[in-house]
Design an enzyme around this catalytic site. Structure first.
Site, PDB file in Angstrom:
ATOM      1  CD  GLU A   1      40.032  -9.075  35.226  1.00  0.00           C
ATOM      2  OE1 GLU A   1      39.291 -10.001  35.625  1.00  0.00           O
ATOM      3  OE2 GLU A   1      40.496  -9.032  34.066  1.00  0.00           O
TER       4      GLU A   1
ATOM      5  CG  ASP B   1      36.575 -17.696  28.826  1.00  0.00           C
ATOM      6  OD1 ASP B   1      37.558 -17.194  29.397  1.00  0.00           O
ATOM      7  OD2 ASP B   1      35.626 -18.219  29.433  1.00  0.00           O
TER       8      ASP B   1
END
Length: 345
Positions: A213, A289
């Protein structure tokens, strides 16, 4: 719907999470995936998933408290709401855990579903991510207004996590960053693609990209040649890209998650590299997360960036050691966190 809140283990600055493309996560297993065959599966688990919701879960597991804002709609949204309510009630009944309050934002479309299948004979995991419901302009504005209305001026963190649903503009997170910053909050963004590229221009406090990313983001912003997005780049090169990004956008911290290589937490003038603890990886679902939830909680508690980063790596590793969509347990996270602190000392 708002769950009952209580004082967390130790006082900390308020934390709010936002999830605009949640999903009912179904996980199960089968011997082997074979085309055109009926595949008999083992026991299945259905959970209320989504980036921000998982961040709030991890915060609660570590004794903290947060409010999770999440969009819901349709029959699947009703099931999602019921699962969250049951989970919040269970947390409230357990001594020593924190709390997760939930605020639901109604939308017209039905909450999506995701499917994770473990192939038991090979150990391979297959993750099917379904498209979310379309978010109208009015619904998007309602999300932003609802979030802003929950942010009285003062310190604290806002976590914007997960993909954007169809219909949401690429600058949705950027607008959320701007609103939260006006209220004095540190904003954390965990996104990818065009949504992340727009968000970093609004200078969030923290972003949490993977190596891929970050490479894609660097290309989009003109910080690197286009071919780098598909190349393997060593950690030193990724750190250099992160510092270029910080200089260009004003983002304060790039928390770079690197899977089995651990993480690198980068600021304008320093980079902290952390090795991943030695655990048996069973599923990577929710590991990112978990990293973010633990890191944000420790920062909200007043710990320094190095301690927060160690907590993040510990939580990510603990979750990776769990099957399916299960998150790491508090005792395991804290044991790994202490181990990393000892190694750093």
């Amino acid at each position: 719907m708002a769950a009952t809140t209580r004082t967390p283990d130790s006082p900390h600055a308020p934390i709010v999470t936002l999830t605009v493309n949640p999903a009912l996560d179904l996980s199960t297993g089968t011997d082997r995936l074979v085309p055109e065959h009926k595949l008999r599966c083992g026991p299945s688990v259905v959970e209320a998933g989504g980036g921000g919701v998982n961040v709030s879960r991890v915060i609660a597991r570590l004794g903290g408290a947060s409010t999770a804002f999440v969009t819901v709609g349709g029959a699947t949204g009703g099931a999602y709401r019921d699962l969250l309510a049951a989970e919040a009630a269970s947390l409230a009944a357990l001594p020593g855990d924190g709390a997760m309050s939930t605020e639901l934002i109604p939308i017209a479309g039905a909450t999506r579903q995701n499917i994770t299948i473990d192939e038991t004979t090979t150990g391979h995991q297959f993750r099917f991510v379904l498209q979310g419901p379309t978010l109208s302009d009015d619904e998007g504005m309602r999300c932003l207004d609802t979030l802003e209305g929950a942010l009285p001026p003062g310190p604290g963190f806002v976590v914007l996590s997960g993909s954007l649903p169809p219909g949401a503009p690429d600058d949705f997170y950027a607008r959320a960053v701007q609103r939260a910053r006006e209220h004095g909050r540190g904003v954390v963004v965990d996104a990818s693609g065009a949504a992340l590229a727009a968000a970093v221009e609004a200078a969030p406090h923290i972003i949490k990209p993977s190596g891929r990313e970050l490479r894609e983001l660097a290309v989009t912003l003109g910080l690197a040649p286009s071919g780098i997005a598909t190349e393997r780049v060593e950690v030193d090169g990724l750190i250099a890209l992160a510092q270029q990004l910080i200089a260009r956008t004003g983002t304060a911290i790039v928390a770079l998650t690197l899977g089995a290589q651990g993480a690198a937490v980068v600021t304008a003038d320093a980079a902290l590299r952390l090795s991943a603890p030695d655990v048996e990886v069973r599923s990577t679902v929710g590991a990112g997360d978990s990293f973010l939830g633990a890191m944000v909680l420790r920062l909200a508690q007043g710990h320094d960036l190095a301690a927060a980063a160690r907590a993040g790596v510990a939580a990510g590793a603990a979750t990776a050691s769990m099957p399916g969509t299960q998150l790491g347990e508090r005792a395991h996270i804290e044991r790994l966190e202490a181990q990393l602190a000892g190694d750093a000392g």
